[in-house]
Design a protein around this motif. Structure first.
Motif, PDB file in Angstrom:
ATOM      1  N   UNK A   1      14.586  -3.298  16.467  1.00  0.00           N
ATOM      2  CA  UNK A   1      14.706  -1.962  15.891  1.00  0.00           C
ATOM      3  C   UNK A   1      13.546  -1.676  14.947  1.00  0.00           C
ATOM      4  N   UNK A   2      13.071  -0.454  14.981  1.00  0.00           N
ATOM      5  CA  UNK A   2      11.992  -0.040  14.086  1.00  0.00           C
ATOM      6  C   UNK A   2      12.520   0.059  12.657  1.00  0.00           C
ATOM      7  N   UNK A   3      11.825  -0.526  11.665  1.00  0.00           N
ATOM      8  CA  UNK A   3      12.291  -0.452  10.270  1.00  0.00           C
ATOM      9  C   UNK A   3      12.385   0.994   9.792  1.00  0.00           C
ATOM     10  N   UNK A   4      13.380   1.247   8.965  1.00  0.00           N
ATOM     11  CA  UNK A   4      13.576   2.601   8.432  1.00  0.00           C
ATOM     12  C   UNK A   4      12.393   3.041   7.588  1.00  0.00           C
ATOM     13  N   UNK A   5      11.806   2.119   6.825  1.00  0.00           N
ATOM     14  CA  UNK A   5      10.661   2.467   5.987  1.00  0.00           C
ATOM     15  C   UNK A   5       9.456   2.862   6.833  1.00  0.00           C
ATOM     16  N   UNK A   6       9.316   2.256   8.013  1.00  0.00           N
ATOM     17  CA  UNK A   6       8.197   2.596   8.891  1.00  0.00           C
ATOM     18  C   UNK A   6       8.427   3.942   9.565  1.00  0.00           C
TER      19      UNK A   6
ATOM     20  N   UNK B   1       0.828  -1.212   0.000  1.00  0.00           N
ATOM     21  CA  UNK B   1       0.000   0.000   0.000  1.00  0.00           C
ATOM     22  C   UNK B   1       0.858   1.255   0.000  1.00  0.00           C
ATOM     23  N   UNK B   2       1.990   1.233   0.717  1.00  0.00           N
ATOM     24  CA  UNK B   2       2.861   2.404   0.824  1.00  0.00           C
ATOM     25  C   UNK B   2       3.966   2.396  -0.235  1.00  0.00           C
ATOM     26  N   UNK B   3       3.806   1.586  -1.264  1.00  0.00           N
ATOM     27  CA  UNK B   3       4.632   1.610  -2.468  1.00  0.00           C
ATOM     28  C   UNK B   3       6.112   1.364  -2.177  1.00  0.00           C
ATOM     29  N   UNK B   4       6.381   0.352  -1.373  1.00  0.00           N
ATOM     30  CA  UNK B   4       7.761  -0.088  -1.191  1.00  0.00           C
ATOM     31  C   UNK B   4       8.124  -1.032  -2.330  1.00  0.00           C
TER      32      UNK B   4
ATOM     33  N   UNK C   1      11.805 -11.849   6.049  1.00  0.00           N
ATOM     34  CA  UNK C   1      11.677 -10.560   5.361  1.00  0.00           C
ATOM     35  C   UNK C   1      12.816  -9.681   5.866  1.00  0.00           C
ATOM     36  N   UNK C   2      13.651  -9.206   4.953  1.00  0.00           N
ATOM     37  CA  UNK C   2      14.817  -8.398   5.310  1.00  0.00           C
ATOM     38  C   UNK C   2      14.686  -7.015   4.700  1.00  0.00           C
ATOM     39  N   UNK C   3      15.080  -6.012   5.474  1.00  0.00           N
ATOM     40  CA  UNK C   3      15.047  -4.628   5.010  1.00  0.00           C
ATOM     41  C   UNK C   3      16.441  -4.189   4.587  1.00  0.00           C
ATOM     42  N   UNK C   4      16.511  -3.481   3.460  1.00  0.00           N
ATOM     43  CA  UNK C   4      17.764  -2.882   2.990  1.00  0.00           C
ATOM     44  C   UNK C   4      17.714  -1.404   3.337  1.00  0.00           C
TER      45      UNK C   4
END
Length: 655
Positions: free
Chosen positions: A589-594, A390-393, A554-557
């Motif tokens: 840790x809070x995700x950077x995208x969030x 929804x947030x276009x990641x 699920x991994x965040x870059x």
């Protein structure tokens, strides 16, 4: 049911029996099993028969061949009755009273029968009675449990060598008979294939004699006409051919349907394609067909009538897909009308005949809620993925072959805003999601002259001029990775793609290699910077040993650090949950995208998705979710009240 025995036999062998007791009897080919069976389809411990409240039950222990009761495969069945017919491999087992005569009783210590000769359990003879043959192996009469010393003292004298030789010859003869019985199903399949080949040729000859062509009629009308021609041919030839005269009405109908499938459909694999429980069909030449069911491979006991018949089916698939398939282009990647993916390899590349591999996409997995209900993800993880779309990641789905990458991509695409314009680009169009504004593009191979090829890279360049809001590429496997990175870094947020990789970091490393395949001499540092800026999340999928496909992480870059990717695992599947509902460890840790979307958060970031995942949960868990949401609101209100009280106190002190 008191004084019950279990009788078992297969064609060519004398029946045996064993008395039931208060415990349980194990069935298998291990020497420790009370009921010892032989053959290819028999596991070491295949099944167990046990007693509950004077009733008897049978349970499949997870063997490949399975257990059938009255023709139906079961996991557990009971209570058993003497009328129930239990099929294990090529053996038939039945319960009966303990007074059966003429059947040797086997000791509970196990059957000392001949060694396994590797016979393939493809069929079972239907015996309506129990033969009164003499026992094959020496066995004591039914008595109470005896000690080892009693068995040694009371053992009969050793029979003469002539008797031993005659028993060995009888064993060998009966094993040959058992091997012939085990091949009975394969022989019937061969006979059916020959009859289908004859009936197919005769039906087309009759159509030519009537001056009609197959392409002149609609499919339904042509099917009815072929059915009537086949019925007429069978009634005419019944008096001339003994094999046709011996067919029953049901066998005739089966022969006609098999002929129609070979003329108009996919031949003997048409029935497999109609089975929703089968996920993959593999044809390794005309005589070997395998299927995948629940993540496990099985061999089907039927085959094509000839290599020519198999080649006709392959060519029919190519024509319907609008693709070229011949000796100059002996491989084919296409899709069937139902969306299934198909790959074909012709001889001489395939040494044992034409090979066809068809991967069917599950009709049960259409949305993230379906994935949660089947145990492929947790509700919280599904809620996070829906938020990310929804947030276009930008998402990259990684995994091995058959791990569910394309299926997951379909589910994610269903979460796209209906107001966005989506362009999909694939080698063979496999993505199927209901979106009101979707443009599907498909690459094209070169024609007979070697011209006219359109690659995914060409389509991607053209798609940038089609005003896309989102771009979805079925799979990155070449130089188009560079153009995809350029598109993602120039305002096309919310795009997705898949890649073959074993882990999230391996996925990024492979993406670097694919980018360099574009032919430009780019420094690795520049490529890594483009990748770190283009993709936000890497979703890893895996197929586990039990056949279950799950999202494993699920991994965040979040950028580069010292020339390496800075990544954190937001969700990681706990290994002790592989046999239960999936449980994931989450990042502290809070995700950077969030943070970029919501700013700083006063509560743990995961609670935001725990309180919003009710659409992915069943009614049983909905109350717990609502209670959790109330607790989160209560904590937020308490935190806000504490801040107000602190500010009032500070103002009073200052005054």
């Amino acid at each position: 049911m008191n004084d019950v025995t279990i009788n078992w036999n297969r064609s060519g062998e004398a029946p045996k029996r064993i008395a039931m007791h208060d415990g349980a009897l194990t069935v298998g080919r291990s020497q420790h099993c009370a009921i010892r069976l032989q053959g290819w389809g028999i596991a070491k411990e295949h099944a167990i028969i046990f007693q509950i409240d004077h009733q008897y039950y049978i349970r499949d222990l997870g063997a490949l061949g399975g257990v059938k009761v009255n023709g139906t495969r079961i996991g557990e069945f009971g209570p058993l009755s003497p009328r129930d017919r239990i099929q294990i491999g090529s053996y038939l087992l039945q319960l009966s009273a303990a007074s059966s005569k003429g059947i040797p009783e086997v000791s509970h210590r196990g059957n000392e029968g001949p060694k396994d000769l590797g016979l393939q359990a493809t069929g079972i003879a239907d015996h309506g009675h129990i033969a009164d043959d003499k026992p094959i192996h020496l066995a004591s009469k039914p008595k109470e449990t005896r000690t080892e010393r009693d068995l040694t003292v009371n053992a009969p004298l050793r029979p003469p060598s002539s008797q031993i030789e005659s028993e060995l010859l009888r064993d060998a003869r009966e094993h040959r008979q058992g091997e012939q019985a085990s091949d009975c199903t394969f022989t019937r399949a061969q006979q059916l294939a020959k009859q289908v080949s004859w009936l197919r040729a005769a039906a087309f000859t009759e159509l030519d004699r009537q001056g009609r062509r197959a392409g002149e009629h609609q499919l339904s009308k042509l099917e009815e006409e072929l059915r009537s021609i086949c019925l007429s041919l069978l009634s005419t030839e019944e008096g001339r051919r003994e094999d046709l005269a011996a067919l029953t009405e049901s066998e005739k109908l089966m022969l006609i349907q098999a002929t129609i499938d070979e003329c108009l459909g996919l031949g003997p694999i048409q029935g497999l394609m109609n089975d929703p429980g089968i996920s993959e069909v593999m044809v390794n030449g005309p005589d070997a067909i395998y299927i995948e069911r629940a993540g496990c491979l099985y061999r089907a006991h039927f085959h094509f009538s000839s290599e020519q018949s198999l080649r006709h089916v392959a060519e029919r698939i190519a024509v319907q897909a609008g693709r070229r398939l011949d000796l100059a282009a002996p491989t084919l990647d296409a899709r069937l009308a139902d969306g299934s993916r198909v790959n074909i390899v012709l001889p001489p590349l395939a040494l044992r005949g034409t090979h066809i591999t068809i991967r069917k996409f599950s009709q049960k997995l259409k949305s993230l809620s379906d994935l949660v209900s089947l145990g492929g993800a947790s509700p919280t993880l599904a809620s996070f993925l829906a938020w990310a779309v929804k947030h276009r990641l930008n998402l990259l789905v990684a995994g091995g072959t058959g791990s569910g990458k394309t299926t997951l991509l379909n589910m994610l695409a269903r979460e796209i805003d209906p107001g966005h314009r989506v362009i999909t680009i694939e080698d063979a169009a496999e993505l199927q999601f209901d979106h009101p504004h979707c443009v599907s593009l498909e690459s094209r191979l070169a024609g007979h002259e070697g011209l006219g090829a359109v690659s995914i890279r060409d389509l991607l360049r053209n798609a940038l001029r089609m005003r896309p809001d989102r771009i979805v590429i079925g799979e990155c496997r070449g130089g188009e990775a560079l153009d995809l990175l350029q598109a993602l870094n120039t305002g096309h947020g919310g795009s997705m793609s898949t890649i073959h990789a074993n882990s999230p970091r391996d996925a990024l490393s492979r993406l670097e290699v694919l980018t360099l395949l574009a032919g430009l001499d780019l420094p690795v540092e520049a490529v890594r910077a483009q990748i770190a800026s283009a993709f936000h999340l890497v979703i890893q999928t895996n197929r586990f040993a039990d056949g279950q496909r799950r999202i494993s992480s699920i991994s965040e870059i979040s950028g580069l650090e010292g020339g390496q990717y800075r990544m954190q695992d937001l969700f990681c599947l706990s290994m002790n949950s592989l046999t239960h509902a999936p449980h994931y460890r989450t990042s502290v840790n809070t995700p950077s995208c969030l943070e970029a979307s919501h700013g700083s958060m006063n509560i743990p970031w995961i609670e935001h998705f725990v309180s919003n995942d009710s659409r992915f949960m069943g009614s049983e868990s909905l109350n717990a979710v609502q209670a959790g949401a109330q607790l989160v609101d209560q904590r937020s209100n308490e935190h806000a009240d504490a801040q107000v009280a602190a500010s009032i106190r500070d103002s009073r002190i200052a005054a």
